[in-house]
Motif scaffolding. Structure first.
Motif, short mmCIF file in Angstrom:
data_model
loop_
_atom_site.label_atom_id
_atom_site.label_comp_id
_atom_site.label_asym_id
_atom_site.label_seq_id
_atom_site.Cartn_x
_atom_site.Cartn_y
_atom_site.Cartn_z
N ALA A 721 0.86 -1.19 0.00
CA ALA A 721 0.00 0.00 0.00
C ALA A 721 0.89 1.23 0.00
CB ALA A 721 -0.92 0.01 1.22
N ALA A 722 0.43 2.30 -0.65
CA ALA A 722 1.23 3.53 -0.71
C ALA A 722 0.38 4.69 -1.18
CB ALA A 722 2.43 3.35 -1.64
N ASP A 723 0.88 5.89 -0.93
CA ASP A 723 0.24 7.11 -1.41
C ASP A 723 0.84 7.59 -2.73
OD1 ASP A 723 -1.65 7.49 0.65
OD2 ASP A 723 -0.09 8.30 1.96
N GLN A 727 1.71 3.33 -11.07
CA GLN A 727 2.17 3.10 -12.45
C GLN A 727 3.59 3.60 -12.64
OE1 GLN A 727 -0.55 4.32 -15.49
NE2 GLN A 727 0.92 4.07 -17.15
N ALA A 728 3.90 4.75 -12.07
CA ALA A 728 5.27 5.28 -12.19
C ALA A 728 6.27 4.35 -11.52
CB ALA A 728 5.33 6.68 -11.56
N TRP A 729 5.88 3.80 -10.39
CA TRP A 729 6.80 2.91 -9.68
C TRP A 729 7.04 1.62 -10.47
CZ3 TRP A 729 5.52 -1.81 -6.92
CH2 TRP A 729 6.63 -2.35 -6.24
N LEU A 733 10.51 0.03 -12.14
CA LEU A 733 11.00 -1.33 -11.91
C LEU A 733 11.33 -2.03 -13.22
CD1 LEU A 733 8.71 -2.91 -9.12
CD2 LEU A 733 11.12 -2.35 -8.95
N VAL A 734 10.49 -1.83 -14.21
CA VAL A 734 10.62 -2.54 -15.48
C VAL A 734 11.66 -1.89 -16.39
CG1 VAL A 734 9.34 -3.18 -17.58
CG2 VAL A 734 8.26 -3.40 -15.34
N SER A 735 11.90 -0.61 -16.21
CA SER A 735 12.74 0.17 -17.11
C SER A 735 14.13 -0.45 -17.29
CB SER A 735 12.90 1.59 -16.56
OG SER A 735 13.76 2.35 -17.38
N GLY A 736 14.52 -0.54 -18.56
CA GLY A 736 15.86 -1.01 -18.90
C GLY A 736 16.06 -2.51 -18.85
#
Length: 859
Positions: A721-723, A727-729, A733-736
């Motif tokens: 859970a988070a504020d 999608q950005a997070w 994670l997936v980037s690169g």
């Protein structure tokens, strides 16, 4: 070919016998030992799952110094040299050991002998201080010895069982099921449960007294007042003072103090007074209090006064929390006692010195657990050896303990796990043997000594705790006194010491076992002490004057007081399927399926008042710290009080550490902390998203994301859970990585992500404004065998299984993995009783711990 080794369960103090069935291929199956008198073959779900804890994943297998692997000789030489340097410069009291009820008696004996006998300080204490030290004080004040005057057989012979501060259905399941069976066979037997919460234990209660938290002593002091008019025999020391106090505790005053209906209080008192035989079973709810010792004596007082003690079906019975908490007490593992029930008086010190051949016997008690780590924090203790326990999670005011260990020059930790909260601060790490590899003895709640036998080889460079202690002792110059080659030699020495110049003056005497050969030791059957005495005359006073003592007890409320800033009283405790800080049970997938994350149980009235909803998230804060939990709204909880389990560590949750909230307030006699009452406040937390995340590799969580680890084989699995923006997070994670990202979103209500690489599922994330309903079993299966068709991938993206698979729902029966939806379907199809559910689904037919929940679903 199958080889069967009989051993003892490493969990609670019931001390169940188990059988390990090992095959030539190396597979191991665990079952209950039908010949063991503690359980006669029955196991709880944790014991039944022991075979699933035997893998080497996450094990500490080699010694380390300052994070670098070293050879054993170097590790031992360097550690001994550092200890000696500290002793030489600052004295023996600058060194401390902190042991565990998970240690075997032989390990405990070695550690206590080194610290109190040869280093010459009393600074060895144990995590048993956190659960049973108040009971020890109670017994010693009343009887003159730490002697539990009951056995499990008494449950079948009593007329009244009082369970005080004990949720035995979850904390001691096998013993509880024995009580259930006894009540079924003798329906006239009454059961009273004294607990602020309505727990699973109340299922068999004829009377539940949901008293004000911490007010227990008043019930028993008032009962003593009632008994004084007809049942007190004038043979007790302290009787006049005890009865003078009790005379003030009338029915009306007691009921008002405990916030109970006077009719219920009177019923309890009448049942106790009229019962020919009565037992009181008590544990953490009594002991974990700033006045826990007095509460124990208030219980013992009524048994002494009424004569309901020292005969079958009678007595005050403290249930120990750990498999060898009693064994640790026998060898002197607590800081305020010497070995074999000897104390710090001149005669005992001299006697122990003669037996051990040492002139360095500690002459004063050492530091008890909470004050020990406070002394570490002040820099007075400069070296601490922590053995088989995780004090950074289990001790109160955890952040202060962490700060103390961070500043301590020498922190030695011997453990089986490679990663625990405490090991983060270790200067020296020693790899210890785990259950199944260890060889020695343990003593259960009824004083029964049983063998824990090895059935697995020692992995890597792991060694027995007694061996490590002996090796350090030899390097400190005490080779002759620690030249053991086998645990049988240690046990024989311990047994001989128990009878040394005893002559019936000390309760603990197992000296008839001192001359066992190794073969006889290996074959030792479970046996209760004192072995030299004859039944049934075991119970007597070991005080110098030969009299029992009624201890004057003035009831008082906890030191924790609710106010306008912290208006709720927090209670902490255990849950059904987890054990202590989860280093063993937390890694078994089925044991995390019943309760998946820390919860805060709250009464519906309080839930409305503070704006929290069932299954929502809440921030909990005290003057010491804070944590995050999921809300469980239940009228089983008293208004004004909340409950949170104590198991989650930093290995299994971010901000799940409940003891970070608990103050280090202790009983002045026992040193046991008041873990059951803490003033707290709560605040509803509605995060931007919450959900489940699965990954093939370890996940790097952003600091603002709260997470709770789930145990899943081969897959990283978390509730989160988070504020922040999910999608950005995920895209970060997936980037690169070259992964293909498959997404689905619904007008900001939910966001689902699957990441693929070369046809294999790498990541699955299901996030929504409220907890998403997904089929976790199907998602986990996709990591093992990826779906091939587009339709199956879209179903997986939706969090659903192929149509052939059914979602079982939240696990109710962990023994057989039976879920709530499956049970409800069986009820809808005609199952109208627990027996019918058991016949169809098997739930409730093994350990019985799920039966209360089955009854709730049937209602």
């Amino acid at each position: 070919m199958t080889n069967i080794v009989r051993s003892t369960c490493p969990y609670c103090g019931v001390g169940c016998g188990v059988e390990a069935h090992t095959t030539d291929s190396g597979s191991v199956e665990i079952s209950g030992d039908k010949r063991h008198p503690a359980n006669f073959g029955r196991l709880c779900v944790k014991g039944a799952a022991l075979g699933e804890t035997l893998g080497l994943e996450g094990r500490l297998l080699h010694p380390e110094i300052n994070g670098e692997r070293v050879e054993w000789n170097l590790a031992l030489d360097e550690t001994a040299a550092r200890l000696q340097a500290i002793i030489d410069q600052f004295g023996p009291k600058a060194v401390a050991f902190y042991a565990s009820g998970q240690l075997l008696t032989e390990d405990y004996y070695a550690a206590n002998k080194l610290m109190k006998g040869f280093i010459g300080a009393g600074n060895i204490d144990t995590n048993s201080r956190l659960c049973m030290s108040s009971a020890v004080v109670g017994y010693k004040r009343a009887f003159g010895a730490d002697f539990v005057p009951c056995s499990y057989e008494d449950l079948e012979q009593t007329d009244l069982v009082v369970l005080a501060g004990s949720n035995a259905a979850w904390a001691h399941p096998v013993l509880y099921q024995r009580l259930v069976q006894a009540k079924q066979q003798r329906p006239q037997m009454k059961v009273v449960v004294i607990d602020p919460r309505r727990t699973a234990t109340c299922e068999i209660a004829d009377l539940h007294l949901a008293l004000r938290p911490g007010s227990d002593a008043a019930l028993f002091v008032g009962l003593l007042n009632i008994l004084s008019s007809s049942q007190v025999d004038n043979t007790f020391d302290g009787q006049t003072a005890a009865l003078e106090i009790a005379a003030n505790w009338t029915l009306e005053k007691t009921a008002d103090f405990c916030q109970l209906d006077s009719v219920d209080v009177q019923t309890f008192w009448q049942w106790f007074a009229q019962a020919n035989r009565a037992m009181t079973l008590y544990t953490m709810g009594i002991n974990q209090s700033a006045s826990g010792s007095d509460k124990c004596n208030a219980i013992i007082n009524v048994h002494l006064a009424s004569g309901k003690i020292g005969r079958p079906g009678c007595g005050p019975f403290s249930l120990t929390g750990q498999p060898n908490a009693m064994g640790g007490r026998e060898v002197g593992g607590l800081a305020n006692q010497l070995a074999c029930h000897m104390s710090f008086d001149a005669a005992d010190i001299a006697r122990l010195g003669r037996f051990w051949g040492s002139e360095r016997i500690a002459e004063t008690p050492g530091l008890m657990a909470v004050e020990l780590f406070e002394a570490v924090g002040r820099g007075e203790v400069k070296a601490v050896w922590i053995m088989g326990t995780n004090p950074l999670v289990s001790l109160p005011d955890s952040s202060r303990v962490a700060q103390a260990l961070a500043n301590c020059p020498l922190v030695i930790v011997s453990d089986v796990a490679r990663e625990t909260d405490t090991l983060r601060y270790a200067t020296v790490k020693f790899p210890a043997l785990a259950w199944g590899e260890k060889n020695g003895t343990v003593t259960n709640s009824e004083r029964r000594i049983s063998r824990q036998r090895a059935f697995l080889p020692a992995p890597g460079e792991a060694r027995a705790d007694w061996w490590m202690v002996a090796q350090i002792a030899q390097r400190l110059g005490y080779r002759q006194a620690f030249n053991w080659q086998h645990p049988q030699q240690i046990f024989s020495e311990h047994a001989a010491l128990s009878g040394y110049q005893n002559n019936g003056t000390r309760a603990f005497d197992i000296s008839v076992l001192a001359n066992l050969s190794r073969e006889q030791y290996d074959a030792l059957e479970p046996v209760c002490w004192p072995i030299a005495a004859e039944e049934p005359s075991l119970f007597r006073s070991w005080r110098p004057d030969g009299k029992f003592q009624l201890v004057p007890v003035e009831p008082c409320l906890p030191q924790a007081v609710a106010d306008h800033v912290y208006p709720l009283i927090l209670n902490t405790g255990r849950i059904r399927d987890q054990w202590h800080t989860m280093t063993r049970t937390g890694r078994v997938p089925r044991l995390l399926q019943h309760i998946t994350m820390p919860f805060l149980e709250i009464h519906p009235r309080d839930a409305i008042r503070y704006g929290v909803t069932n299954k929502g998230l809440v921030r909990v804060a005290s003057r010491q710290g804070g944590m995050v939990a999921r809300v469980l709204v239940s009228d089983n909880q008293r208004p004004g009080s909340v409950f949170v389990p104590m198991h989650w560590s930093q290995q299994f949750a971010r901000r799940g550490l409940i003891n970070a909230l608990v103050a280090g307030v202790c009983d002045p006699h026992s040193g046991q902390p008041e873990s059951k009452q803490t003033a707290v406040r709560i605040q509803r937390w509605q995060p931007a998203w919450q959900g489940e995340i699965f990954a093939r590799a370890e996940i790097d969580f952003a600091p603002e994301i709260q997470w709770w680890r789930q145990s899943s084989s081969g897959v990283q699995h978390f509730l989160c859970a988070a504020d922040s923006n999910v999608q950005a997070w995920v895209e970060t994670l997936v980037s690169g990585r070259g992964w293909q990202l498959q997404t689905a979103c619904g007008d900001g209500e939910f966001n689902h992500f699957l990441a693929w690489h070369k046809g294999e599922l790498q990541l699955a994330c299901y996030a929504a404004k409220s907890w998403p309903e997904i089929n976790s079993v199907a998602v986990l299966a996709a990591f093992q065998q990826a779906p091939t068709s587009s339709a199956e991938r879209y179903l997986l993206l939706a969090g659903k299984a192929p149509t052939a698979q059914e979602e079982a729902g939240a696990t109710v029966c962990s023994c057989f993995g039976v879920g709530e939806k499956t049970i409800l379907a069986a009820i809808a199809s005609g199952c109208r009783s627990v027996a019918m559910l058991g016949e169809k689904l098997r739930c409730g037919t093994c350990c019985g711990s799920c039966i209360p929940e089955l009854k709730t679903l049937l209602k």
